[in-house]
Design a protein around this motif. Structure first.
Motif, mmCIF file in Angstrom:
data_model
loop_
_atom_site.group_PDB
_atom_site.id
_atom_site.type_symbol
_atom_site.label_atom_id
_atom_site.label_comp_id
_atom_site.label_asym_id
_atom_site.label_seq_id
_atom_site.Cartn_x
_atom_site.Cartn_y
_atom_site.Cartn_z
ATOM 1 N N SER A 165 0.797 -1.221 0.000
ATOM 2 C CA SER A 165 0.000 0.000 0.000
ATOM 3 C C SER A 165 0.831 1.274 0.000
ATOM 4 O O SER A 165 0.515 2.237 -0.702
ATOM 5 C CB SER A 165 -0.918 0.002 1.234
ATOM 6 O OG SER A 165 -1.673 1.188 1.307
ATOM 7 N N SER A 189 -4.930 -1.837 -5.040
ATOM 8 C CA SER A 189 -5.663 -1.532 -6.267
ATOM 9 C C SER A 189 -5.064 -2.355 -7.410
ATOM 10 O O SER A 189 -3.962 -2.904 -7.295
ATOM 11 C CB SER A 189 -5.589 -0.035 -6.595
ATOM 12 O OG SER A 189 -4.241 0.362 -6.790
ATOM 13 N N LEU A 248 -4.739 -5.719 -5.854
ATOM 14 C CA LEU A 248 -6.019 -6.001 -5.205
ATOM 15 C C LEU A 248 -6.499 -7.407 -5.539
ATOM 16 O O LEU A 248 -7.005 -8.128 -4.665
ATOM 17 C CB LEU A 248 -7.057 -4.963 -5.634
ATOM 18 C CG LEU A 248 -8.484 -5.195 -5.120
ATOM 19 C CD1 LEU A 248 -8.509 -5.269 -3.602
ATOM 20 C CD2 LEU A 248 -9.409 -4.093 -5.622
#
Length: 312
Positions: free
Chosen positions: A58, A255, A259
């Motif tokens: 992240s 993402s 993800l």
């Protein structure tokens, strides 16, 4: 030579390294730390490693991640040992009344309470030295966790949910490790912490079924006693909750392809929890112990996915 003479603990892993290799004078203290039963160290460590991997994915890579992962391993071993020693000091009378635990070092007379307290302090001080190498926010969180560690052994005396207190304490490392890596505790870290708590409620309820009859006799409370015949439904709910919260944590942190990998890790974790429940006989202590120990594998399963997400 029987177990009582050897000093081994009834539910220790067979042929564990403490009984086989450790110098004889150190064995009672290592047994206090549950070094002969490493599953607890794994269950304390794995949420830390989840957090390090997701924090890197992240917030970006930094070489300190390697030290944080190693430092968490050292800290998990030491603080699990200190916590278990404290638990055995406070529970020494209960342990002496339960078949599975009366062979532990304090009720069996291998270690005095004073010696146990000194051993606990030594482990905690070394762990604190490791903690001091982390980010200041992580240091503060580490110090704050001591309140949970201190209260947990008494929870079974005043609540039917001692497993919740264990979850709060055992998964604190998810917050600490994320803070150590990123210098903050975002929503994704809180969701991961909540996932770990639900997971602990799952595996420690299964564990508590080993002692349900003795606990009823001596008045110890647990979620196993609380749920009774409804336990399978509760366990399914905890497993689903742990899986969903882990997926939400991945969703908040990642993402793109990262993800996808994070969600795959959560799904694989949930698959293992569901697999544990198939055919589980909660009336069979050996089956409960085997299912409990299999949670090391459950916790390891998401790690390659989270690590890969950090590399994408």
């Amino acid at each position: 030579m029987n177990r009582a003479v050897q000093g081994t603990v009834a539910d220790a892993v067979k042929d564990n390294w403490v009984d086989a290799l450790a110098p004889a004078p150190t064995r009672p203290y290592l047994r206090l730390s549950r070094a002969d039963r490493p599953i607890g160290t794994w269950l304390l460590l794995l949420p830390c490693w989840w957090a390090v991997a997701l924090a890197v994915a992240s917030h970006g890579w930094h070489p300190r991640a390697l030290w944080i992962a190693l430092g968490c391993a050292l800290g998990a071993f030491l603080m699990r040992g200190a916590g278990c020693t404290w638990n055995d000091v406070t529970d020494r009378e209960f342990d002496g009344a339960v078949a599975r635990t009366r062979s532990r070092p304090i009720p069996s007379g291998q270690v005095t309470v004073r010696g146990a307290l000194a051993w606990m302090a030594a482990q905690a001080l070394i762990a604190f030295a490791v903690l001091l190498t982390f980010h200041p926010l992580a240091i503060g969180l580490g110090i704050g966790s001591l309140a949970l560690v201190a209260v947990y052994p008494f929870a079974k005396r005043f609540t039917w949910w001692p497993q919740m207190f264990l979850g709060l304490a055992f998964n604190w490392g998810a917050l600490l490790a994320w803070a150590a890596q990123a210098g903050q505790v975002p929503l994704a870290a809180l969701l991961l912490y909540a996932s770990g708590i639900a997971w602990t409620l799952f595996y420690d309820t299964i564990y508590a079924f080993q002692d349900i009859e003795d606990d009823a006799t001596i008045g110890v409370r647990s979620t196993a006693r609380l749920f009774g015949t409804d336990a399978p439904r509760w366990l399914a709910g905890f497993a689903l909750g742990a899986t969903i919260l882990m997926a939400l944590s991945a969703g908040a942190a990642l993402s793109g392809w990262s993800l996808v990998l994070g969600l795959a890790g959560a799904a694989s974790f949930g698959w293992h929890l569901r697999r544990q429940m198939r055919g589980l006989d909660l009336a069979d202590p050996a089956a409960c112990l085997a299912a409990f120990r299999s949670n090391r594998d459950a916790g390891l399963i998401p790690l390659p996915f989270f690590a890969a997400a950090a590399l994408v």
